[in-house]
Design an enzyme around this catalytic site. Structure first.
Site, PDB file in Angstrom:
ATOM      1  CG  ASP A   1      35.231  45.690  44.183  1.00  0.00           C
ATOM      2  OD1 ASP A   1      36.084  44.550  44.339  1.00  0.00           O
ATOM      3  OD2 ASP A   1      35.081  45.366  42.419  1.00  0.00           O
ATOM      4  CG  HIS A   2      37.427  41.295  48.097  1.00  0.00           C
ATOM      5  ND1 HIS A   2      37.964  40.985  46.552  1.00  0.00           N
ATOM      6  CD2 HIS A   2      38.900  41.331  48.328  1.00  0.00           C
ATOM      7  CE1 HIS A   2      38.964  41.013  46.459  1.00  0.00           C
ATOM      8  NE2 HIS A   2      39.706  41.442  47.440  1.00  0.00           N
TER       9      HIS A   2
ATOM     10  CG  HIS B   1      38.792  43.974  42.755  1.00  0.00           C
ATOM     11  ND1 HIS B   1      37.557  43.877  43.108  1.00  0.00           N
ATOM     12  CD2 HIS B   1      39.624  43.046  42.587  1.00  0.00           C
ATOM     13  CE1 HIS B   1      37.102  42.425  43.513  1.00  0.00           C
ATOM     14  NE2 HIS B   1      38.816  41.456  42.583  1.00  0.00           N
TER      15      HIS B   1
ATOM     16  CE  LYS C   1      36.146  39.415  40.180  1.00  0.00           C
ATOM     17  NZ  LYS C   1      36.984  38.520  41.319  1.00  0.00           N
TER      18      LYS C   1
ATOM     19  CE  LYS D   1      41.636  44.356  48.660  1.00  0.00           C
ATOM     20  NZ  LYS D   1      42.602  43.287  49.354  1.00  0.00           N
TER      21      LYS D   1
ATOM     22  CD  GLU E   1      46.266  39.005  42.361  1.00  0.00           C
ATOM     23  OE1 GLU E   1      46.214  37.971  43.698  1.00  0.00           O
ATOM     24  OE2 GLU E   1      45.570  38.654  40.631  1.00  0.00           O
TER      25      GLU E   1
ATOM     26  CE  LYS F   1      45.034  35.728  39.330  1.00  0.00           C
ATOM     27  NZ  LYS F   1      44.768  36.312  40.720  1.00  0.00           N
TER      28      LYS F   1
ATOM     29  CG  ASP G   1      40.554  37.327  38.500  1.00  0.00           C
ATOM     30  OD1 ASP G   1      38.658  37.112  39.148  1.00  0.00           O
ATOM     31  OD2 ASP G   1      41.270  37.813  38.954  1.00  0.00           O
TER      32      ASP G   1
ATOM     33  NE  ARG H   1      25.360  19.962  44.454  1.00  0.00           N
ATOM     34  CZ  ARG H   1      25.500  19.415  44.163  1.00  0.00           C
ATOM     35  NH1 ARG H   1      24.638  18.388  43.045  1.00  0.00           N
ATOM     36  NH2 ARG H   1      26.397  19.148  43.307  1.00  0.00           N
TER      37      ARG H   1
HETATM   38  C1  BG6 Z   1      40.214  38.188  43.364  1.00  0.00           C
HETATM   39  C2  BG6 Z   1      40.348  37.556  42.179  1.00  0.00           C
HETATM   40  O1  BG6 Z   1      38.525  38.760  43.138  1.00  0.00           O
HETATM   41  O2  BG6 Z   1      40.995  39.611  43.605  1.00  0.00           O
HETATM   42  C3  BG6 Z   1      42.177  37.066  42.294  1.00  0.00           C
HETATM   43  O3  BG6 Z   1      39.510  36.994  41.562  1.00  0.00           O
HETATM   44  C4  BG6 Z   1      42.113  38.177  43.197  1.00  0.00           C
HETATM   45  O4  BG6 Z   1      42.560  36.600  41.276  1.00  0.00           O
HETATM   46  C5  BG6 Z   1      42.439  38.592  44.226  1.00  0.00           C
HETATM   47  O5  BG6 Z   1      43.807  36.981  43.683  1.00  0.00           O
HETATM   48  C6  BG6 Z   1      43.126  39.832  44.462  1.00  0.00           C
HETATM   49  O6  BG6 Z   1      41.896  40.366  45.767  1.00  0.00           O
HETATM   50  P1  BG6 Z   1      43.132  40.570  47.561  1.00  0.00           P
HETATM   51  O7  BG6 Z   1      42.334  40.912  48.007  1.00  0.00           O
HETATM   52  O8  BG6 Z   1      44.107  38.928  47.954  1.00  0.00           O
HETATM   53  O9  BG6 Z   1      44.492  41.222  46.680  1.00  0.00           O
END
Ligand code: BG6
Length: 510
Positions: A185-186, A248, A156, A190, A224, A348, A243, A50
């Protein structure tokens, strides 16, 4: 048959083109694919949002962000011009009726430019409440109908519980066939995560010991140091379980626990992972505390700097009950894994930024050495390092040099950096390439997501109904709450400090 991505003429429609995900991750990934000649020769990016952009304005916006977020830094002028020539913008409100008619017209115009009937990738880099309206709008405009050439990509969070996932999924499936839906799911993109399958199934030495006879337990850590940053609003609704664990960590568990595939293809691999999810022992609603622990960070120190408590972060309620740490104990009820605990933890503001899978083997069946020779005796462990170290470490006992017989734990290490001397692509590069060539192996199928939600529902409900009386219960910079220690201590183990150095100790606490 392998598909040549260069020949996959594509219009890549990026919903949420002005948003964070697009500028930080997706466009830098597209640009790196372009530099590696891994984008189709005939390719257009059509940003939809937008905001008040035009084609050149959007390209300029992306250039700044590619400079900031690409692993390769600022683009060279000539490279950037080549890439930017394919960027277009359509100002549209994804909830408006006429948006999809205009989109269809724009795509038709781009196909004319390309001189071919291209495939259409619809990437939804938007807040999840737009998934259903966009999927429906695309379907109504006839843009979902071609099963071979139209694909939709979603990120997600796919819902916040089983019911809301089913709703979103229903909307996606109304117009799109499952084979057209790519749920990202990234973590699965990896390199080190993909390597789990290579390690297990391209080497015959692991399979004979990869079972309950030889493995004592598996511990998966995704730690993290970052807090919630500017995502307080989202995170308040999510928490660590939704999350990170729902997607993951459970995907990592599946890769460790799955049976060997017959072929490396989407159906087979996802089917084998689904078998694991189906075998996960349900967590009893009235016994959640025996299987799950939660935490929320208070103030503390990270890298020598004092950081605020979660409840003091922007967008977070001062009495928030949201967990920033979650630990689970799971069992896979099948022949291979019966009674082998899988411990999962993520949080975290923990003591280090590190993700790894630790596979702890059984102790020797008979201790032939006198106790005095190996005071440090530890059962062997195989550690799959996901990040920031990328590699595999086998930890085992060795004899110390010298005339005295003494044993000491040592490491045998494989490091990606040293072995391959090349930089790994980022997860989004791998995943976008897979979408372009139509390979869904590294994406989540609906049944997997559903099974993951179903597993976690008792924990989510119990935690929601019973606010944690002790939050915040771990200091930023520590290794999480006492409750997580108790969870594993009942089984006679402790969480080990991730393999940052050659020396392990329990959580740096002693
Ligand atoms: C995301 C979460 O899917 O993955 C985040 O929403 C998290 O909270 C992140 O920090 C971690 O991914 P990566 O690739 O930085 O380890």
């Amino acid at each position: 048959m392998s598909i040549d991505v260069r020949k996959c003429d594509t219009v890549f429609v990026l919903f949420g083109a002005g948003g964070d995900l697009a500028r930080r991750l997706i466009v830098p990934a597209l640009y790196n694919l372009y530099l590696d000649r891994h984008l189709p020769e005939r390719f257009r990016i059509l940003g939809v949002d937008r905001d008040e952009f035009d084609d050149a304005g959007l390209a300029a916006h992306y250039r700044e962000n590619v400079s900031a977020f690409s692993r390769r830094g600022a683009p060279k002028e000539s490279d950037w011009q080549g890439f930017a020539a394919g960027i277009r913008y359509l100002k549209a409100d994804a909830t408006a009726d006429d948006a999809y008619r205009r989109l269809a017209e724009t795509i038709a115009g781009l196909e004319k430019e390309l001189g071919s009937a291209a495939q259409h990738v619809f990437y939804l880099a938007t807040p999840p409440f737009l998934f259903a309206p966009i999927a429906k709008g695309l379907a109504a405009a006839g843009l979902a109908a071609d099963r071979e050439r139209a694909r939709i990509v979603v990120e997600k969070p796919l819902g916040r519980d089983l019911d809301s996932f089913c709703e979103i999924n229903h909307a996606l499936c109304e117009g799109f066939d499952e084979s057209q839906i790519y749920r990202i799911d990234h973590f699965l993109g990896k390199e080190t995560v993909q390597n789990i399958l290579a390690l297990r199934f391209a080497n015959p030495i692991y399979e004979p010991v990869w079972n309950r006879r030889y493995i004592d337990h598996v511990a998966i850590t995704v730690a993290e140091t970052l807090g919630v940053e500017h995502r307080g609003g989202y995170y308040e609704q999510a928490g660590a379980l939704r999350d990170m664990v729902q997607n993951h960590l459970l995907q990592l568990l599946c890769l460790v626990a799955m049976e060997p595939p017959v072929a490396y293809d989407a159906d087979d691999i996802r089917g084998k992972k689904m078998d694991v999810l189906r075998a996960l022992r349900p967590i009893p609603r009235d016994g959640v505390a025996d299987f799950a622990a939660r935490g929320q960070y208070g103030r503390g120190w990270i890298g020598g700097e004092e950081v605020p408590a979660y409840r003091e972060e922007e967008g977070v309620a001062p009495d928030s009950n949201t967990e920033t740490y979650a630990a689970l104990k799971l069992y896979v009820d099948n022949w291979r894994w019966q009674d082998v605990p899988f411990y999962l933890r993520t949080g975290k503001r923990l003591g280090a930024q590190v993700s790894e899978i630790s596979i702890r083997f059984q102790d020797v069946p008979h201790k032939a050495f006198p106790a005095s020779v190996g005071l440090n005796a530890q059962p062997a462990r195989l550690v799959i390092q996901i990040q920031p170290e990328e590699g595999v470490v086998l930890k085992f006992m060795a004899k110390e040099p010298g005339s005295l017989l003494r044993l000491r734990p040592v490491d045998m290490r494989f490091s990606y950096r040293e072995a391959f001397r090349t930089e790994s692509p980022q997860a989004y590069e791998t995943l976008i390439w897979d979408v372009l060539i139509g390979d869904a192996t590294l994406f989540m199928r609906a049944d997997q997501v559903k099974a993951a939600w179903r597993l976690l529902m008792p924990v989510l409900e119990a935690w929601e109904e019973n606010p944690a009386p002790d939050f915040p219960n771990y200091a930023a910079g520590s290794w999480g709450p006492e409750a997580a220690e108790m969870l594993v201590a009942r089984d006679g183990i402790s969480w080990l400090t991730p393999t940052l150095s050659n020396h392990d100790g329990p959580n740096g606490r002693g």
